[in-house]
Design a protein around this motif. Sequence first.
Motif, mmCIF file in Angstrom:
data_model
loop_
_atom_site.group_PDB
_atom_site.id
_atom_site.type_symbol
_atom_site.label_atom_id
_atom_site.label_comp_id
_atom_site.label_asym_id
_atom_site.label_seq_id
_atom_site.Cartn_x
_atom_site.Cartn_y
_atom_site.Cartn_z
ATOM 1 N N VAL A 1 -0.631 0.674 10.648
ATOM 2 C CA VAL A 1 -1.148 0.203 9.294
ATOM 3 C C VAL A 1 -1.981 1.170 8.635
ATOM 4 O O VAL A 1 -2.712 1.793 9.042
ATOM 5 N N ASP A 2 -1.566 1.444 7.383
ATOM 6 C CA ASP A 2 -2.333 2.195 6.363
ATOM 7 C C ASP A 2 -3.113 1.327 5.425
ATOM 8 O O ASP A 2 -2.378 0.496 4.893
ATOM 9 N N LYS B 1 -4.681 -1.087 -0.959
ATOM 10 C CA LYS B 1 -3.069 -0.967 -0.820
ATOM 11 C C LYS B 1 -2.862 -0.768 0.630
ATOM 12 O O LYS B 1 -3.505 0.086 1.142
ATOM 13 N N GLN B 2 -2.132 -1.639 1.138
ATOM 14 C CA GLN B 2 -1.959 -1.754 2.650
ATOM 15 C C GLN B 2 -0.460 -1.523 2.695
ATOM 16 O O GLN B 2 0.468 -2.190 2.280
ATOM 17 N N THR B 3 -0.205 -0.626 3.966
ATOM 18 C CA THR B 3 1.228 -0.686 4.190
ATOM 19 C C THR B 3 1.339 -0.738 5.739
ATOM 20 O O THR B 3 0.739 -0.223 6.508
ATOM 21 N N GLY B 4 2.364 -1.992 6.093
ATOM 22 C CA GLY B 4 2.557 -2.212 7.542
ATOM 23 C C GLY B 4 3.997 -1.496 7.942
ATOM 24 O O GLY B 4 4.973 -1.370 7.244
ATOM 25 N N GLU C 1 4.676 -3.079 1.860
ATOM 26 C CA GLU C 1 3.613 -2.608 1.215
ATOM 27 C C GLU C 1 3.029 -3.889 0.438
ATOM 28 O O GLU C 1 3.649 -4.867 0.138
ATOM 29 N N HIS C 2 1.654 -3.850 0.257
ATOM 30 C CA HIS C 2 1.068 -4.980 -0.329
ATOM 31 C C HIS C 2 -0.413 -4.665 -0.940
ATOM 32 O O HIS C 2 -1.020 -3.581 -0.449
ATOM 33 N N ASP C 3 -0.669 -4.997 -2.071
ATOM 34 C CA ASP C 3 -1.893 -4.530 -2.697
ATOM 35 C C ASP C 3 -2.646 -5.845 -3.209
ATOM 36 O O ASP C 3 -2.064 -6.794 -3.546
#
Length: 930
Positions: free
Chosen positions: A574-575, A608-611, A631-633
């Motif tokens: 997870v970023d 902004k998160q990236t799984g 990706e989701h923000d």
Amino acid sequence: MSMFKPSMLTLALIGAGVSSHTAYAAQEKKVDSDKKVEVIEVKGFRASVIESINTKRFSSEVVESISAEDIGKLPDSSIAESIARLPGLTAQRLDGRASKVSIRGFGENESATTFNGREQVSISDNRGVEFDLYPSEIMSGVTVYKTPSASLEAEGIAGVIDMQTVKPLSVDDRVVQVNGQYEQTSFDKLNPDGNDDGFRGTVSYIDKFADDTIGVAVALSTMTSPNQEKRWNSWGYPEFEGSDGKQYSILGGAKPFVRSSTLERDSAMLVLEASPNDQLSMVFDALYVDFKDEKILRGIEIPFAWGQGAIAASSATIDSESGFISSAVTQGQRVVVRNDYEDRDAELTSFGFNANYNVSETLSVELDVSHSSVDRKVWSLESYSGTGRGDARGVADNLGYTFLDSNTGAQFSHQLDYSDYNLIQIGGPLSWGWSSALNEKYGVVGTDYENQLQDGFINAPTIDDELNAIKLAAKQALENDFVDSIEFGISRREREKTKVSEGYFMTSGEFSYPNNPGMMMVPEEYRLGSANLDFIGMGNMIAYDSRRMVADGKFDLLAESLTNPSHATKSWSVDEEVTAAYIQANIDADIAGLPLTGNAGLRYVKTKQTGKGNAFNSVDGKVVTSPTMVEHDYSHVLPSLNLSIALDETQTIRFGVAKTISRPRLDEMNASINATYNQRPDENGNYWEVNGGNPTLEPKESVGLDLTYENYFSAEGYFSVAVFQKDLKQWVFDGTYEIDMTGVVDPISGELPPNSTGSGSGKVNGGGGDLWGYEVALTLPFNMFHDSLEGVGLMASHTSVKSDIEDQNGNEYDLPGLSDRIQSFTLYYENNGFQARASMRKRSAFKGDVYGLGFDTVQVDILGETIWDAQLGYDFAEGGFDQLAGLSMSLQVQNITEEPFTALSGDNPLQVRDYQDYGRTYLLGFSYKF
């Protein structure tokens, strides 16, 4: 502008050098220089009490604080234990040590932890910090923010816990100090290769150079801390309907054991501070921690209702009220003798640089850059032995159990001698390890040895967590009658957390089919004698060094991930990229002749998160994976207001209101999923059916209110009462969602489906409710009553918390970590060099997170507990022994009443899931300041 002057008490505290950095702000206010100030010279524990009181008193926010009189001398041997005594705070024990901290009913994942104001990573799978990673020996204090301000660089609905190191330029004289402690457990060695004693040592150096413009602080600390445990653990309690139509429940099986742990921690801290002129100040701090928690576990897994034995009906005793079978005997039962080891290794690196430059008399700018990272590896080994391989071979036993009324689990009766190395041999005594790859490797497909080749297992998950941050801020002083200054700034932090899960089947290196399909006798060089299990009635069992046997190649290993898809869903990355901007007005005004201070601010947070993970399916019994990335923000606007009105020189009323967020658990927002491709679309038109993590989860939200009355009636005493309420929204529950499956092909045909979305089931945002409560806190020096009681005092607090929370379907929900009642109490005496303290922390029952199979997080019902500690100390210089100046001694006893950790399986108090008896811990220490 407020002209309210500090009292003689405040000035005396400043003169004594024991007030906090916030108290020094009072020194800038106008004071009649002709007034005489009585200097109160207070040292030791009482000095730390005054420091903590002043941090609370002069803070703009609602805070709690602990402070060390000297580096390496926090009031407790653990940061978590010290924090858990603060009003509204408590801790959950992990392997006998206070580790996970709850604030006002919220679990550790709902609060943020910072180090010198900078957010920290975690060695756990999630966000919650395990505080036993951080050495209390090198900390100067901890501040807990119960209400936020816009300038606070961390988010948490519960609050923010900030650990602080010393600032060398604020120390008057050079400090060279050595601290040491000998540690002893009350249990003798529960395992022959375990430890029942250890040592802690710290060397610290603080000095200033170049006309006090450069300061340095260095601390080196080492610790070898033993911990031992007698644990009862159940498999569960299956329910069934009797011939009379009534519901009954019975013990499914148990896994009691004795544990010997040794926590080894080496740490180094460096602080460099420079202030070459009045305009510029710079601080660089660095912390390195090498952490290793080694556990030795030995016990016997005892199947009962879930075993192959026959339960004698005539032997059963039934609790008439609950229908629980509290005692019974099973005939023809085979058990699993366990010799297990677990190593949890972690390296923490944290450093930061802060520069503050005064552009003019009214404008200052700030730069802060930081890095925090953790590398954690777990190696958990299970080694099995018994009388024969598989369910039907070897000598069986007749086993009985009887549950006790004291929530301590069951006592067993047995007929076999489990300490006999000729009878108990290495191998899988029950049919565990259903792996087609394992059967194929040894050529037992279709034979009566199929699925009987798991002689042990190794869990080997790893965690890498890294966070980098930068902040630019400015502060502009103003001249008006309401706002003293304006602060504003921007910040950016990037975090990446990666978990890789793997497991390995262990099979005896001597096994071959059909030549040698039996068990392996423990070689003489690995035998360690026996471990005693009298506490559950099972007598002695064989003890051998399974860890060294694995290292020497006595077992063959096979990756479980070849056929078990669970490791694919447990492996993820997870970023998070968080950009924030804030503006804050610092208030200093008069309202109806009363001084009003505080702040009002607005914080904007863009995330902004990236799984990243795996979508997997099973083809011909083998796991087939495809990489996933989602990706989701989202963004939040977080207003906050903190107001403090001084009714007079001792009484203050505080009010706080703020919107806060807590980010979702990292393991719940991963992109690893179990994917099933259907030839026909579902009702949503999707061909993919998936379950697992949800990378589109968003933070939980809260609007909180706080109202506090504080009365600082003495230099060493205060009384406060607070009420608080939080309106919770967007909580995280089980539900359904849509997931992007772009690029994921049908594992059978290898072709892309007609559309790229899937119907997912897992965690979703929804539901919410309210949490409310009150706190009462008192610190009372007894010298107020009579001079003969100089040095005697008490600190006490009570917190009551209630909640009304429902999921999106209207079902009631209990917050993890929420205890209805929390109390703390410390009675202390300090005079003429002698120190004595007795402390209690108490909490009612709560739901807590523990490790389950494969290190999955499992929520259980934990009973309330009351823990008593005591400490004696003597400072020879304060006692008049000038020739021993600088030397002090201490003796601590932790968990005096041997309070156990108890978790239940459901509402029946007899159905104990965990009963963990840690005994007491003794620490004999010294400190010498050169």
